[in-house]
Scaffold this active site. Sequence first.
Site, PDB file in Angstrom:
ATOM      1  N   ILE A  12      -3.734  -3.777  -4.196  1.00  0.00           N
ATOM      2  CA  ILE A  12      -4.106  -4.612  -3.048  1.00  0.00           C
ATOM      3  C   ILE A  12      -5.403  -5.367  -3.340  1.00  0.00           C
ATOM      4  CG2 ILE A  12      -4.576  -4.646  -0.562  1.00  0.00           C
ATOM      5  CD1 ILE A  12      -2.841  -2.115  -0.318  1.00  0.00           C
ATOM      6  N   ASP A  31     -14.976  -1.765 -10.035  1.00  0.00           N
ATOM      7  CA  ASP A  31     -13.820  -0.883 -10.213  1.00  0.00           C
ATOM      8  C   ASP A  31     -14.089  -0.004 -11.428  1.00  0.00           C
ATOM      9  OD1 ASP A  31     -10.520  -1.395  -9.257  1.00  0.00           O
ATOM     10  OD2 ASP A  31     -11.025   0.065 -10.829  1.00  0.00           O
ATOM     11  N   GLY A  36      -7.029   1.023 -11.727  1.00  0.00           N
ATOM     12  CA  GLY A  36      -6.910  -0.432 -11.773  1.00  0.00           C
ATOM     13  C   GLY A  36      -6.822  -0.946 -13.204  1.00  0.00           C
ATOM     14  N   PHE A  72     -11.305  -0.974  -1.314  1.00  0.00           N
ATOM     15  CA  PHE A  72      -9.898  -0.685  -1.625  1.00  0.00           C
ATOM     16  C   PHE A  72      -9.776   0.474  -2.623  1.00  0.00           C
ATOM     17  CE2 PHE A  72     -10.093  -5.204  -0.602  1.00  0.00           C
ATOM     18  CZ  PHE A  72      -9.017  -5.372   0.242  1.00  0.00           C
ATOM     19  N   ASN A  91     -13.366  11.576  -3.476  1.00  0.00           N
ATOM     20  CA  ASN A  91     -13.330  10.117  -3.672  1.00  0.00           C
ATOM     21  C   ASN A  91     -13.302   9.358  -2.351  1.00  0.00           C
ATOM     22  OD1 ASN A  91     -13.094   7.758  -5.507  1.00  0.00           O
ATOM     23  ND2 ASN A  91     -11.231   7.457  -4.318  1.00  0.00           N
ATOM     24  N   THR A 116      -4.921   3.487   6.946  1.00  0.00           N
ATOM     25  CA  THR A 116      -3.507   3.742   6.687  1.00  0.00           C
ATOM     26  C   THR A 116      -2.770   4.231   7.925  1.00  0.00           C
ATOM     27  OG1 THR A 116      -2.029   5.242   5.488  1.00  0.00           O
ATOM     28  CG2 THR A 116      -4.211   6.063   5.913  1.00  0.00           C
ATOM     29  N   TYR A 140      -4.878  13.183   2.694  1.00  0.00           N
ATOM     30  CA  TYR A 140      -5.051  11.728   2.542  1.00  0.00           C
ATOM     31  C   TYR A 140      -5.327  11.088   3.897  1.00  0.00           C
ATOM     32  CZ  TYR A 140      -3.727   6.840   2.096  1.00  0.00           C
ATOM     33  OH  TYR A 140      -3.715   5.469   2.166  1.00  0.00           O
ATOM     34  N   ASN A 169       3.556  -0.095   5.116  1.00  0.00           N
ATOM     35  CA  ASN A 169       3.954  -0.022   3.702  1.00  0.00           C
ATOM     36  C   ASN A 169       3.722  -1.345   2.981  1.00  0.00           C
ATOM     37  OD1 ASN A 169       5.287   2.302   5.053  1.00  0.00           O
ATOM     38  ND2 ASN A 169       5.936   2.698   2.972  1.00  0.00           N
ATOM     39  N   GLY A 283       6.266  16.051   3.973  1.00  0.00           N
ATOM     40  CA  GLY A 283       5.278  15.223   4.664  1.00  0.00           C
ATOM     41  C   GLY A 283       5.742  13.831   5.039  1.00  0.00           C
TER      42      GLY A 283
HETATM   43  N1  UFG Z   1      11.321   7.280  -1.161  1.00  0.00           N
HETATM   44  C1  UFG Z   1      12.529   7.659  -1.721  1.00  0.00           C
HETATM   45  N2  UFG Z   1      12.597   7.723  -3.086  1.00  0.00           N
HETATM   46  C2  UFG Z   1      11.556   7.417  -3.892  1.00  0.00           C
HETATM   47  C3  UFG Z   1      10.329   7.028  -3.303  1.00  0.00           C
HETATM   48  C4  UFG Z   1      10.251   6.962  -1.929  1.00  0.00           C
HETATM   49  O1  UFG Z   1      13.498   7.951  -1.041  1.00  0.00           O
HETATM   50  O2  UFG Z   1      11.703   7.519  -5.120  1.00  0.00           O
HETATM   51  C5  UFG Z   1      11.238   7.197   0.302  1.00  0.00           C
HETATM   52  C6  UFG Z   1      10.152   8.073   0.874  1.00  0.00           C
HETATM   53  O3  UFG Z   1      10.629   9.367   1.081  1.00  0.00           O
HETATM   54  C7  UFG Z   1       9.815   7.321   2.169  1.00  0.00           C
HETATM   55  C8  UFG Z   1      10.062   5.859   1.808  1.00  0.00           C
HETATM   56  O4  UFG Z   1      10.875   5.880   0.646  1.00  0.00           O
HETATM   57  O5  UFG Z   1      10.707   7.690   3.154  1.00  0.00           O
HETATM   58  C9  UFG Z   1       8.795   5.100   1.493  1.00  0.00           C
HETATM   59  O6  UFG Z   1       8.055   5.856   0.549  1.00  0.00           O
HETATM   60  P1  UFG Z   1       6.773   5.294  -0.206  1.00  0.00           P
HETATM   61  O7  UFG Z   1       6.274   6.379  -1.093  1.00  0.00           O
HETATM   62  O8  UFG Z   1       7.082   3.975  -0.800  1.00  0.00           O
HETATM   63  O9  UFG Z   1       5.755   5.027   0.974  1.00  0.00           O
HETATM   64  P2  UFG Z   1       5.216   6.043   2.086  1.00  0.00           P
HETATM   65  O10 UFG Z   1       5.818   5.568   3.372  1.00  0.00           O
HETATM   66  O11 UFG Z   1       5.386   7.445   1.760  1.00  0.00           O
HETATM   67  O12 UFG Z   1       3.658   5.807   1.948  1.00  0.00           O
HETATM   68  C10 UFG Z   1       3.011   4.646   2.297  1.00  0.00           C
HETATM   69  C11 UFG Z   1       1.756   4.500   1.451  1.00  0.00           C
HETATM   70  C12 UFG Z   1       0.793   5.625   1.688  1.00  0.00           C
HETATM   71  C13 UFG Z   1       0.533   5.729   3.154  1.00  0.00           C
HETATM   72  C14 UFG Z   1       1.801   5.851   3.917  1.00  0.00           C
HETATM   73  C15 UFG Z   1       1.546   5.846   5.382  1.00  0.00           C
HETATM   74  O13 UFG Z   1       2.106   4.479   0.097  1.00  0.00           O
HETATM   75  O14 UFG Z   1      -0.400   5.376   1.011  1.00  0.00           O
HETATM   76  O15 UFG Z   1       2.653   4.758   3.635  1.00  0.00           O
HETATM   77  O16 UFG Z   1       2.352   6.799   5.942  1.00  0.00           O
HETATM   78  F1  UFG Z   1      -0.206   6.818   3.439  1.00  0.00           F
END
Ligand code: UFG
Length: 326
Positions: A12, A31, A36, A72, A91, A116, A140, A169, A283
């Site tokens: 980002i 950074d 990064g 960031f 961090n 977030t 987190y 997201n 989670g």
């Molecule tokens: N997912 C899969 N397979 C994968 C990866 C992800 O099915 O290989 C699913 C996850 O279970 C979730 C969705 O895709 O249901 C999105 O997952 P991401 O990991 O892409 O994103 P998240 O929603 O878990 O996390 C994002 C940010 C975090 C932030 C969060 C807020 O990456 O930093 O949104 O809830 F905390």
Amino acid sequence: MKILVVGGAGYIGSHMVKQLAKAGNDVITLDNLSYGYRDAVKYGEFVEGDLGDDSVLDSIFRSGDIDAVMHFAGFIQVGESVIKPAMYYHNNVVNTFTLLDAMLRHDIKNFIFSSTAAIFGEPDYTPIDEKHNKHPINPYGHSKLMIEQVLDDYDTAYGLRSTCLRYFNAAGADPDGELGERHVPETHLIPLILQAASGRREDIKVFGDDYATDDGTCVRDYIHINDLCDAHSLALQKMMKEDKSARYNLGNGKGFSVKQVIDVAKEVSGNDFKVSIEPRRAGDPAVLVADATLAKEELNWQPQFADLKDIVKTAWDWETGFLAKQ
Ligand code: UFG
């Protein structure tokens, strides 16, 4: 304006640096390159160093002409934060204190903070607006909420103005093809799906298809990286003009299930790939969708990439362009 972007070599941050520089601002990136990439900082000045290092912060701020700081440089993996909370609190909290202390020492009073959706935890209702209760369910989310709370108090006591932007997201890539998502390890859904679509990955694993959603897979609100950056720029201008802190949720306000994202990726790429159903990932809330009305009303923010297909297309161009050559 002269703006310090901490974490400007990350996903980002690097897009933000580009947007700020293109708009005529003077930008410095700080950074430590732990996540990064030096070559992602294509604009402005680059300083390699850690946000937890007083001396490097003092040397940057001593110039006396920095108007604002954008931060960031947080760690972002929810699962990792559960296993290594000390790393996350160190961090995301301790180092952020060091940064804020340095800003106060040098009388820099404008701060934009990457927060977030994870601060809300398991939603009580969707879409999630700013009034929604904040009850994070992992370190987190706790670490980000702690800083939001600290910033409330610093506003009152020290006049340090902050805008906290709660991303849902973040997705997609720079439409010019210069920048994009390059996490190692990659854990985010869209880049992983596109790796499967381009053949760099054998399959995409769907984490759970037994959620209480239409197709059983988790629903998320994907927001293009440039739209996120627009919100930062608008938020900074408003904060500096009005000398007032604010908090905004940033998303498109539309939810897409994991299966829907896979279908869009197949359409955009024109490629089929293997999809396997795996157990739920710990989670993961079933549905996370933003109510971004406040940002639209107060910042006059309007996402340009409202269509998921357009978001995925920019990420696909990055996958088949820059990443394919690595
Ligand atoms: N997912 C899969 N397979 C994968 C990866 C992800 O099915 O290989 C699913 C996850 O279970 C979730 C969705 O895709 O249901 C999105 O997952 P991401 O990991 O892409 O994103 P998240 O929603 O878990 O996390 C994002 C940010 C975090 C932030 C969060 C807020 O990456 O930093 O949104 O809830 F905390």
